[in-house]
Design a protein around this motif. Structure first.
Motif, PDB file in Angstrom:
ATOM      1  N   THR A  96       0.815  -1.207   0.000  1.00  0.00           N
ATOM      2  CA  THR A  96       0.000   0.000   0.000  1.00  0.00           C
ATOM      3  C   THR A  96       0.851   1.260   0.000  1.00  0.00           C
ATOM      4  O   THR A  96       0.467   2.280  -0.586  1.00  0.00           O
ATOM      5  CB  THR A  96      -0.943   0.009   1.223  1.00  0.00           C
ATOM      6  OG1 THR A  96      -1.771  -1.169   1.178  1.00  0.00           O
ATOM      7  CG2 THR A  96      -1.845   1.238   1.219  1.00  0.00           C
ATOM      8  N   LEU A 121      -8.293   4.327   0.268  1.00  0.00           N
ATOM      9  CA  LEU A 121      -9.293   3.560  -0.472  1.00  0.00           C
ATOM     10  C   LEU A 121      -8.694   2.267  -1.038  1.00  0.00           C
ATOM     11  O   LEU A 121      -9.329   1.204  -0.994  1.00  0.00           O
ATOM     12  CB  LEU A 121      -9.882   4.405  -1.594  1.00  0.00           C
ATOM     13  CG  LEU A 121     -10.916   5.460  -1.196  1.00  0.00           C
ATOM     14  CD1 LEU A 121     -11.280   6.339  -2.378  1.00  0.00           C
ATOM     15  CD2 LEU A 121     -12.164   4.800  -0.611  1.00  0.00           C
ATOM     16  N   GLY A 122      -7.486   2.351  -1.587  1.00  0.00           N
ATOM     17  CA  GLY A 122      -6.850   1.163  -2.126  1.00  0.00           C
ATOM     18  C   GLY A 122      -6.568   0.132  -1.054  1.00  0.00           C
ATOM     19  O   GLY A 122      -6.841  -1.065  -1.228  1.00  0.00           O
ATOM     20  N   GLY A 133      -9.832  -1.443   0.107  1.00  0.00           N
ATOM     21  CA  GLY A 133     -10.340  -2.407  -0.858  1.00  0.00           C
ATOM     22  C   GLY A 133      -9.666  -3.761  -0.730  1.00  0.00           C
ATOM     23  O   GLY A 133     -10.323  -4.807  -0.737  1.00  0.00           O
ATOM     24  N   LEU A 148     -10.793  -5.459   2.567  1.00  0.00           N
ATOM     25  CA  LEU A 148     -12.152  -5.999   2.534  1.00  0.00           C
ATOM     26  C   LEU A 148     -12.230  -7.318   1.763  1.00  0.00           C
ATOM     27  O   LEU A 148     -13.211  -8.059   1.907  1.00  0.00           O
ATOM     28  CB  LEU A 148     -13.111  -4.984   1.914  1.00  0.00           C
ATOM     29  CG  LEU A 148     -13.439  -3.764   2.768  1.00  0.00           C
ATOM     30  CD1 LEU A 148     -14.304  -2.781   1.990  1.00  0.00           C
ATOM     31  CD2 LEU A 148     -14.129  -4.184   4.061  1.00  0.00           C
ATOM     32  N   ALA A 167     -16.567  -4.825  -0.880  1.00  0.00           N
ATOM     33  CA  ALA A 167     -15.253  -4.705  -1.517  1.00  0.00           C
ATOM     34  C   ALA A 167     -15.315  -4.141  -2.933  1.00  0.00           C
ATOM     35  O   ALA A 167     -14.583  -3.184  -3.243  1.00  0.00           O
ATOM     36  CB  ALA A 167     -14.541  -6.058  -1.503  1.00  0.00           C
ATOM     37  N   PRO A 168     -16.157  -4.665  -3.838  1.00  0.00           N
ATOM     38  CA  PRO A 168     -16.158  -4.098  -5.201  1.00  0.00           C
ATOM     39  C   PRO A 168     -16.610  -2.653  -5.250  1.00  0.00           C
ATOM     40  O   PRO A 168     -16.158  -1.895  -6.112  1.00  0.00           O
ATOM     41  CB  PRO A 168     -17.136  -5.020  -5.959  1.00  0.00           C
ATOM     42  CG  PRO A 168     -17.919  -5.722  -4.920  1.00  0.00           C
ATOM     43  CD  PRO A 168     -17.037  -5.841  -3.736  1.00  0.00           C
ATOM     44  N   VAL A 181     -15.993  -0.367  -2.880  1.00  0.00           N
ATOM     45  CA  VAL A 181     -14.846   0.417  -2.431  1.00  0.00           C
ATOM     46  C   VAL A 181     -13.792   0.486  -3.539  1.00  0.00           C
ATOM     47  O   VAL A 181     -13.195   1.543  -3.777  1.00  0.00           O
ATOM     48  CB  VAL A 181     -14.244  -0.188  -1.148  1.00  0.00           C
ATOM     49  CG1 VAL A 181     -12.944   0.526  -0.767  1.00  0.00           C
ATOM     50  CG2 VAL A 181     -15.240  -0.100  -0.003  1.00  0.00           C
ATOM     51  N   ILE A 182     -13.574  -0.619  -4.233  1.00  0.00           N
ATOM     52  CA  ILE A 182     -12.612  -0.625  -5.340  1.00  0.00           C
ATOM     53  C   ILE A 182     -13.078   0.312  -6.452  1.00  0.00           C
ATOM     54  O   ILE A 182     -12.284   1.046  -7.052  1.00  0.00           O
ATOM     55  CB  ILE A 182     -12.417  -2.054  -5.868  1.00  0.00           C
ATOM     56  CG1 ILE A 182     -11.724  -2.904  -4.787  1.00  0.00           C
ATOM     57  CG2 ILE A 182     -11.591  -2.058  -7.149  1.00  0.00           C
ATOM     58  CD1 ILE A 182     -11.645  -4.374  -5.110  1.00  0.00           C
ATOM     59  N   PHE A 187     -12.367   3.734  -5.419  1.00  0.00           N
ATOM     60  CA  PHE A 187     -10.945   3.992  -5.585  1.00  0.00           C
ATOM     61  C   PHE A 187     -10.624   4.396  -7.022  1.00  0.00           C
ATOM     62  O   PHE A 187      -9.890   5.369  -7.268  1.00  0.00           O
ATOM     63  CB  PHE A 187     -10.153   2.751  -5.186  1.00  0.00           C
ATOM     64  CG  PHE A 187      -8.693   2.789  -5.546  1.00  0.00           C
ATOM     65  CD1 PHE A 187      -7.827   3.643  -4.887  1.00  0.00           C
ATOM     66  CD2 PHE A 187      -8.196   1.972  -6.558  1.00  0.00           C
ATOM     67  CE1 PHE A 187      -6.476   3.685  -5.221  1.00  0.00           C
ATOM     68  CE2 PHE A 187      -6.854   2.001  -6.894  1.00  0.00           C
ATOM     69  CZ  PHE A 187      -5.993   2.858  -6.226  1.00  0.00           C
TER      70      PHE A 187
END
Length: 496
Positions: A90, A237-238, A241, A244, A268-269, A271-272, A275
């Motif tokens: 990250t 955010l990354g 993601g 999650l 998860a999707p 949030v991705i 991002f």
């Protein structure tokens, strides 16, 4: 695990040879004609690199001992690996930007100080949760420290002088990772001062203190004249993601697949997607997103990320379960377990000339070949474990693991070249950082997926062989899919 580390350093090495960022160097040893000072500074950076790469693998051989001493759950043991990797991945790109803005030496020293203190915290941990927290901090500080090594090398050496230095860093990727397995195994086995597994983290403390002092004295100050802005929103955010996805896969079984586990996977999707949206906004507003989205329009680069993730799932998955199995079920010492994986590294190094030739002659078909060789070699490992049962020795695994290493190197060389071949020179840093980050994310997924299957099947020692032979299908499938994805999606040109 160390297969991914070799990928990381080779990737950055490959791109740094094509890249010549504009740097403001406040102290140029070569301009002053002090070659000796430059060599000493390089030695400091090398030692720091070796320490970081060693710590990425040193924990693997100690997991069974840590589990018994701290009464840690299987999920906590997985997170001692995954937490480090997530934090490292990250913060890699952000660490590079912080060095460009505030100075590479300054951020390097901050990274080493934080890494050393986190190592001390890991050594003093009394619970599995505290150890996981310390490992996350270790990975985070390693993530901001490692980019400064390559940046400092770039400042100290002219473009035509960098290849040998970067080649040494590439060699350290395998030596440090293998050294982590062997040194970690030896420290746990000899039980110095009755400290047991804690010595694998305590060893970093005196080394870290020496590196900090030497860096302040020897490493020149430098920073970029035109640094990109940090992207904390993208980092959050990354990272969220990835978390999650990984947390439910790792802890779902222990939580009985409760509703909140499924809620995290469902979120998860979204949030991705948030991002990606945020990255597009950053690109329009400042031109400095964390993820270089325009590069994904290039077929080679985009497909390379998919292949990278799949192959890294295999690399991240099998080391965890294999080392845990031979220690917990077969009674290998930590040192014997570390030595059992040595043929993998030797195989990868021995196969390097052949991998270079395959890259030039076969292009993307070498990636397919490498993936299939790895899948076949791990199937051989699976069959060997099944056939030998409790009589399994490290010698029984020598040939299949050496073949696995050879397959990994055959996959790496063309993958890196094809994925980054058409990337513009000005985007070299972002592209290499992205490929490295994707490899780390893949490794986290490998730890989570293979660990979930292994510990899910594992109920007692009598079922350990079923657990390992079942869980090994995760990396086997990942390697095969990586090869097939390369043949279907990547450009078909061979390298010259």
């Amino acid at each position: 695990m160390y297969g991914v580390l070799i990928i990381d350093v080779y990737t950055v090495h490959n791109m740094e040879l094509r890249k010549d960022k504009s740097m403001k160097n406040e102290e140029r040893p070569r301009d002053r004609g002090v070659a000796r000072s430059r060599a000493a500074a390089t030695a400091v950076l090398m030692v720091a690199t070796f320490m970081d790469l060693m710590d990425s693998t040193i924990t693997n051989v100690a997991l069974p001992t840590i589990g018994k001493d701290l009464n840690a759950t299987p999920e906590q043991l997985e997170w001692t690996l995954a937490g480090y990797i997530i934090a490292f991945a990250t913060l890699l790109i952000t660490g590079g930007r912080l060095g460009d803005i505030f100075g590479h030496r300054r951020i390097f020293v901050i990274g080493i100080v934080g890494f050393t203190l986190a190592s001390l915290g890991a050594a003093l941990s009394q619970t599995g949760g505290l150890l996981v927290a310390a490992r996350v901090l270790q990975g985070g500080f390693a993530g901001i420290m490692m980019p400064q090594v390559l940046s400092s090398v770039q400042v100290m050496y002219a473009p035509e002088e960098r290849a040998p230095v970067l080649g040494l860093i590439g060699a350290l990727s395998s030596l440090g990772a293998v050294g982590g397995l062997v040194l970690g195994g030896w420290l746990v086995t000899v039980d110095l001062f009755g400290m047991g597994w804690r010595t694998i983290f305590l060893v970093n403390v005196p080394v870290g203190v020496v590196i900090v002092a030497a860096a302040l004295l020897l490493v020149p100050r430098s920073r970029s004249e035109h640094p990109l802005k940090p992207d904390p929103g993208g980092v959050l955010l990354g990272g969220l993601g990835v978390f999650l996805v990984v947390f439910p896969l790792t802890d779902g079984r222990a939580a009985g697949w409760a509703w909140w586990i499924w809620a995290m996977l469902t979120a998860a999707p979204f949030v991705i997607a948030a991002f990606v949206w945020q990255q597009r906004r950053m690109l329009k507003a400042h031109g400095s997103p964390l993820l270089p989205l325009p590069l994904f329009r290039d077929r080679g680069f985009a497909s390379g990320q998919l292949v990278q993730v799949l192959s890294s799932i295999g690399n991240g998955g099998y080391v965890l379960i294999l080392l845990y199995y031979v220690q917990s079920a077969l009674g290998f010492t930590a040192l014997a377990a570390g030595l059992a994986l040595l043929p993998f590294a030797l195989g990868s190094m021995a196969a390097t000339p052949l991998a270079i030739l395959a890259t030039r002659r076969m292009g993307k078909w070498a990636v397919l070949l490498g993936g299939m060789v790895q899948a076949a070699a791990l199937t051989w490992v699976l069959w060997t474990i099944r056939a030998n049962g409790a009589a399994l020795t490290g010698w029984d695994l020598t040939a299949p693991l050496a073949l696995t290493g050879a397959g990994m190197m055959t996959l790496i060389m063309p993958l890196t070249s094809i994925a980054l071949e058409s990337v513009p020179t000005q985007d070299a840093g972002a592209a290499s950082g992205t490929l490295t980050t994707f490899s780390q994310v893949g490794m986290v997924l490998g730890v989570a997926l293979a660990g979930t299957v292994f510990f899910g099947v594992l109920q007692d020692a009598a079922e350990a062989r079923d657990a390992i032979t079942t869980a090994l299908w995760v990396p086997i499938a990942a390697y095969a899919l990586a090869g097939l994805a390369a043949s279907a999606a990547m450009p078909g040109r061979a390298q010259r």
